[in-house]
Write an enzyme that holds these catalytic residues in place. Structure first.
Site, mmCIF file in Angstrom:
data_model
loop_
_atom_site.group_PDB
_atom_site.id
_atom_site.type_symbol
_atom_site.label_atom_id
_atom_site.label_comp_id
_atom_site.label_asym_id
_atom_site.label_seq_id
_atom_site.Cartn_x
_atom_site.Cartn_y
_atom_site.Cartn_z
ATOM 1 N NE ARG A 163 -4.426 1.260 1.319
ATOM 2 C CZ ARG A 163 -5.629 1.020 1.778
ATOM 3 N NH1 ARG A 163 -5.796 0.274 2.857
ATOM 4 N NH2 ARG A 163 -6.681 1.503 1.161
ATOM 5 C CG HIS A 181 -13.026 -0.044 3.379
ATOM 6 N ND1 HIS A 181 -12.451 -0.014 4.621
ATOM 7 C CD2 HIS A 181 -14.311 0.373 3.539
ATOM 8 C CE1 HIS A 181 -13.335 0.399 5.512
ATOM 9 N NE2 HIS A 181 -14.471 0.648 4.879
ATOM 10 C CE1 TYR A 182 -11.047 2.252 8.390
ATOM 11 C CE2 TYR A 182 -12.728 3.194 6.955
ATOM 12 C CZ TYR A 182 -12.359 2.629 8.162
ATOM 13 O OH TYR A 182 -13.294 2.425 9.139
ATOM 14 N NE ARG A 183 -12.768 -1.396 9.229
ATOM 15 C CZ ARG A 183 -14.068 -1.179 9.304
ATOM 16 N NH1 ARG A 183 -14.876 -1.709 8.408
ATOM 17 N NH2 ARG A 183 -14.556 -0.457 10.285
ATOM 18 C CE1 TYR A 184 -2.583 -1.548 4.835
ATOM 19 C CE2 TYR A 184 -4.161 -0.286 6.109
ATOM 20 C CZ TYR A 184 -3.026 -0.342 5.335
ATOM 21 O OH TYR A 184 -2.335 0.800 5.053
#
EC number: 3.1.15.-
Length: 181
Positions: free
Chosen positions: A113, A128-131
């Site tokens: 990222r 999305h901002y999540r991993y």
């Protein structure tokens, strides 16, 4: 094919090194799974052209690994730069999942990222901002149930699509053998 917001985007990059301020992306691959980790589609695997001067900055490990896999020659022969690879990947993803819905999925995905943010910001913003980082489960297993790690062996080809397939398989392994559902 259908764009389903529950689908997951898996990505892997091969880079000339680990520092996005100095190093560059030399290969990108993506695939899409459903929420149950069934592979729905494999996206393009793209060798991203970089100059000879950029490739000359690689350390010994990267030279040995990426030359041995044939990636260095593919990078030199490629006509696709960062932007072309980014756009081709986004076009593939649009068929399978709306923007902003899937976490970025893979192994040690925070590193990938960082490079996307620097060199392919439109693609980075598609996630999305999540991993969903498989390496988190690996680290927990190493601490809480180390014997489980013997049950999954990676090939370690350091070729982007192979690495993604292994990440999906590794998460499926942890789901069956480590996580109580």
């Amino acid at each position: 094919m259908s764009a389903d917001e529950n689908n997951l985007i898996w990505i892997d990059l091969e880079m000339t090194g680990l520092d996005p301020e100095r190093d560059r992306i030399i290969e990108i691959a993506t695939l899409v799974t459903d929420a149950n980790l069934n592979i729905l589609a494999e996206g393009p695997t793209i060798a991203v052209h970089q100059s000879d001067a950029q490739l000359a900055l690689m350390d010994d490990w990267n030279v040995r690994t990426h030359t041995g896999s044939g990636l260095v020659e593919r990078v030199k022969a490629s006509t696709q730069g960062d932007r072309e690879a980014e756009l081709a990947t986004i076009e593939f993803l649009k068929q399978w999942i709306p923007a902003g819905k899937s976490p970025i999925c893979g192994n040690s995905i925070g590193q990938d990222r960082r490079f996307l943010f620097k060199y392919m910001p439109e693609l980075e913003a598609y996630f999305h901002y999540r991993y969903l980082d498989v390496s988190t489960l690996k680290e927990l297993a190493r601490r809480w149930k180390p014997e489980i790690l013997d049950g999954f062996k990676k090939q370690g080809t350091h070729q982007a699509m192979d690495d993604i397939r292994e990440s999906v398989a590794e998460l499926a392994f942890y789901r069956e053998n480590f996580i109580k559902l």
